[in-house]
Design an enzyme around this catalytic site. Structure first.
Site, PDB file in Angstrom:
ATOM      1  N   HIS A   1       0.820  -1.208   0.000  1.00 15.91           N
ATOM      2  CA  HIS A   1       0.000   0.000   0.000  1.00 15.91           C
ATOM      3  C   HIS A   1       0.857   1.261   0.000  1.00 15.91           C
ATOM      4  O   HIS A   1       0.707   2.126  -0.838  1.00 15.91           O
ATOM      5  CB  HIS A   1      -0.962   0.007   1.189  1.00 15.91           C
ATOM      6  CG  HIS A   1      -1.994   1.075   1.055  1.00 15.91           C
ATOM      7  ND1 HIS A   1      -1.754   2.387   1.409  1.00 15.91           N
ATOM      8  CD2 HIS A   1      -3.253   1.033   0.573  1.00 15.91           C
ATOM      9  CE1 HIS A   1      -2.833   3.099   1.149  1.00 15.91           C
ATOM     10  NE2 HIS A   1      -3.759   2.311   0.647  1.00 15.91           N
TER      11      HIS A   1
ATOM     12  N   GLU B   1       1.164   4.183  -2.825  1.00 19.72           N
ATOM     13  CA  GLU B   1       1.109   5.572  -2.363  1.00 19.72           C
ATOM     14  C   GLU B   1       2.418   6.136  -1.835  1.00 19.72           C
ATOM     15  O   GLU B   1       2.450   7.250  -1.329  1.00 19.72           O
ATOM     16  CB  GLU B   1       0.019   5.688  -1.294  1.00 19.72           C
ATOM     17  CG  GLU B   1      -1.358   5.569  -1.930  1.00 19.72           C
ATOM     18  CD  GLU B   1      -2.502   5.666  -0.949  1.00 19.72           C
ATOM     19  OE1 GLU B   1      -2.271   5.996   0.219  1.00 19.72           O
ATOM     20  OE2 GLU B   1      -3.635   5.387  -1.375  1.00 19.72           O
TER      21      GLU B   1
ATOM     22  N   HIS C   1      -7.370  -1.856  -4.530  1.00 22.25           N
ATOM     23  CA  HIS C   1      -6.039  -1.505  -5.051  1.00 22.25           C
ATOM     24  C   HIS C   1      -5.515  -2.584  -5.997  1.00 22.25           C
ATOM     25  O   HIS C   1      -4.963  -2.281  -7.050  1.00 22.25           O
ATOM     26  CB  HIS C   1      -5.051  -1.308  -3.903  1.00 22.25           C
ATOM     27  CG  HIS C   1      -5.229  -0.005  -3.188  1.00 22.25           C
ATOM     28  ND1 HIS C   1      -5.174   1.203  -3.837  1.00 22.25           N
ATOM     29  CD2 HIS C   1      -5.459   0.274  -1.883  1.00 22.25           C
ATOM     30  CE1 HIS C   1      -5.363   2.179  -2.950  1.00 22.25           C
ATOM     31  NE2 HIS C   1      -5.548   1.642  -1.766  1.00 22.25           N
TER      32      HIS C   1
END
Ligand code: CO
Length: 293
Positions: A179, A209, A241
């Site tokens: 992530h 991210e 995602h």
């Protein structure tokens, strides 16, 4: 020498003061002790991704058959979305209040997050506060997320390498999608890449991210002349995602960005929670906590 004498003296004082306290505590041990487990995930609203959490649920209940298991999601966005669909999931705080209300005295909270980032630290802070509340829990502790320490890094790297599709050749790369976060714990992603590359220099870890980005990874791939990669989510579930940012057809998905560089990408839509060997690592973390309660 004098230090030695002082240490012995301090030990004796501790023994005479503390030993009766320990005995007293054992005598007063709560006969109403009621232990519970709270599993805390980021959460998902993607129905196909749910099977990873279902697998975790099943394995956890089998590992701790005597202890009631509850769930909470840390993502308020996902909880709101689920509420609209008629499915209610608690925040960790709501779940803990409920457990308090039901008379649980000892709670083992297990973070099903990947790294010890924002959500994990909030969970630890709030769990501690529940422990300090008047009429709160006697004991409450939080288990480490998946990538807790050096041994977890080694174990997770081993599981991932073992789960790469068998038809992949050594010249084909594997890119994991983490992530990523602003939190200092983001360092766990490049750290895991280091562990993986000790065994296979063609396996990479990127994030949606934060660092490394897919562009960073592509710079690493360029000198190798890689033509084909496998994409795997480094997330508990293969949710939004994985399906969109990793494997989607949009122009910014990893699959599309790689295609733009003439690299063929094969996405594997499986969350880490679907691998029993990974669930076992979370179970080990929870077992540590249950032992300490
Ligand atoms: Co996100």
């Amino acid at each position: 020498m004098r230090r030695g004498i002082r240490a012995v003296a301090a030990g004796l004082v501790f023994f005479f003061l503390a030993a009766p306290m320990v005995w007293a505590q054992a005598e007063n041990a709560n006969p109403q002790k009621k232990t519970g487990i709270l599993l805390v995930a980021f959460g998902t609203s993607v129905p196909e991704a749910q099977k990873a959490l279902d697998n975790i649920d099943e394995k956890m209940r089998a590992a701790f058959p005597e202890i009631p298991v509850r769930w909470a999601y840390t993502s308020s966005m996902i909880r709101k979305k689920l509420t609209k669909e008629g499915k209610t999931l608690d925040s960790p705080e709501t779940a803990l209040s409920q457990m308090m209300e039901e008379g649980f005295t000892h709670v083992a909270v297990q973070s099903l997050h990947i790294i010890a980032g924002e959500e994990y630290h909030e969970l630890v802070r709030n769990a501690e506060l529940f422990g300090r509340m008047a009429g709160g829990f006697e004991r409450i502790e939080v288990g480490l997320p998946l990538l807790g320490d050096h041994y977890d890094m080694e174990a997770v790297a081993g599981v991932i390498l073992g789960r790469i599709p068998g038809d992949r050749t050594a010249s084909e790369s594997v890119i994991l999608m983490g992530h990523g976060t602003e939190h200092p714990a983001n360092a766990a992603y490049p750290a895991l890449m280091h562990y993986l590359q000790q065994k296979d220099f063609n396996v990479f870890v990127g994030t949606v991210e934060s660092y490394p980005t897919i562009q960073d990874i592509m710079k690493m791939l360029a000198p190798k002349g890689v033509q084909k990669v496998y994409l795997m989510p480094l997330m508990a579930v293969a949710g939004d995602h994985a399906r969109n940012d990793m494997a989607g057809d949009g122009p910014d998905s990893w699959k599309s960005v790689l295609a733009g560089a003439r690299i063929d990408a094969v996405p594997i839509l499986k969350g880490l929670g679907e691998y029993d060997e990974i669930v076992n690592i979370w179970i080990d973390h929870l077992r540590e906590v249950v032992k300490r309660l």
